[in-house]
Scaffold this active site. Sequence first.
Site, PDB file in Angstrom:
ATOM      1  N   ASP A 176      45.392  18.806  28.437  1.00 40.58           N
ATOM      2  CA  ASP A 176      43.953  18.770  28.210  1.00 40.58           C
ATOM      3  C   ASP A 176      43.412  20.195  28.237  1.00 40.58           C
ATOM      4  O   ASP A 176      42.576  20.571  27.417  1.00 40.58           O
ATOM      5  CB  ASP A 176      43.288  17.939  29.301  1.00 40.58           C
ATOM      6  N   LYS A 212      46.662  14.179  31.411  1.00 42.32           N
ATOM      7  CA  LYS A 212      46.497  12.782  31.837  1.00 42.32           C
ATOM      8  C   LYS A 212      47.117  12.540  33.207  1.00 42.32           C
ATOM      9  O   LYS A 212      48.222  12.998  33.486  1.00 42.32           O
ATOM     10  CB  LYS A 212      47.179  11.889  30.797  1.00 42.32           C
TER      11      LYS A 212
END
Lengths: 251, 251
Positions: free
Chosen positions: B142, B153
């Site tokens: 991310d 995640k």
Amino acid sequence: VNLAWAVGQIMRTLEAPGQSPDALRIAVEEEAGTIEQEEIGRSIAMAQHGAGLVPKNATILTICNTGALAGPGMGTALGVVFQAHQEGKRPRVFACETRPLLQGARLTTLELLRAEIPVTLITDSAAASVIDRCDLVLVGADRIARNGDTANKVGTRMLALLARAAGRPFYVVAPSSSFDPKARTGADISIEERPAEEVQRFGRCPVAPARVKVFNPAFDITPAESITAFVTDKGLIRPPYGRTIPRLLAS
Amino acid sequence: VNLAWAVGQIMRTLEAPGQSPDALRIAVEEEAGTIEQEEIGRSIAMAQHGAGLVPKNATILTICNTGALAGPGMGTALGVVFQAHQEGKRPRVFACETRPLLQGARLTTLELLRAEIPVTLITDSAAASVIDRCDLVLVGADRIARNGDTANKVGTRMLALLARAAGRPFYVVAPSSSFDPKARTGADISIEERPAEEVQRFGRCPVAPARVKVFNPAFDITPAESITAFVTDKGLIRPPYGRTIPRLLAS
């Protein structure tokens, strides 16, 4: 392994020579009652030995259900939490939901809420996000090999790795009947594979393409070296397990 | 961080002085198209750099969805798998279901089945039961801090620990736009907390007592020292990240 042990005890009752069917039936019932009482006593003993490891205001990480819904008396790992709570230690718990069957979400949270012990539900993967806030990890066991390798609900090995990386103690709470003298190491323990549907569907709702292959082991093996100690009805078992477990089995 | 980066690019287009609204609209559309094409190019570049790390007949462990449904072109981690497959390396994949939203079960399996790449779905916890059969772990990101700490995640950190314990390489596949020059370490990255309902319920079906507290972080931080290398559109970034990442950010 506990069930096989208890059935073995019962079968020995049936070996008494020259008994009438009625006498055997009564003997079996009596033996079953004795086993039940003994198991409740073992649960209390485990809880008491384990509670000594729980500091005041401890935060505890656990997986699956190991309370009164899972075993006799207070259960195993959760029995330690109940006991620490009764002793006024004010424990709080992070409960892993325990995929695929969600015993943690469905049962552990329920038992802790009823006992008014603060509990926070997390996905199994979120354990890594809370370990720094935890003081110890408590899990149960399905079967323990002579060298200390431990079969328990899938996910247990991940928690053991995590505890080790974070420098947190990792305790397995299990009655002495969970130690399997026939298993030399974890390699001697066969792991049950469960149906693909448990992962592929949720109730009747599909969550993955129907034709995808699934690997769904019920248990995993936590290597002995990741386990800080075993909490048994006969007291704590600490490394070196190659010496201490045979001593437990002989006692 | 990628989205913020792309929005920043677009906003710069709007700063051109003395343009009519129509000219600005056209300039924005052109810039958006350019970004899209560049991102597709980056995805291909990542896939090509990453495929070099994949041995023939490799078994790959992954989490979440990182394919064409998640990012431009072929995506990130899954793009590497597609590329290895196109190069005739016959990869196979263990896909973690990725609780709570099951992107692995719902999306990754679908993309791999469509590409006819062998895939086996597992619960996130079962990763420990298959790591010995895996050659490498591939994940997306991310956001990546300047020291290499990586937000991805929830569950990613567990896989990194596992890979390290099993001696398997752990690669993060991400475009250079995922490196955040403003984050010095993972501590500078704030983690989104998602609604309790994602864990407490499945669709409309409750799976935990309604009054139980839930902690549901969307991401976790994988420490830089657990990451073997980053696969970026500009090539592989290897430790020491304190030197190699600033060089990437300056390029």
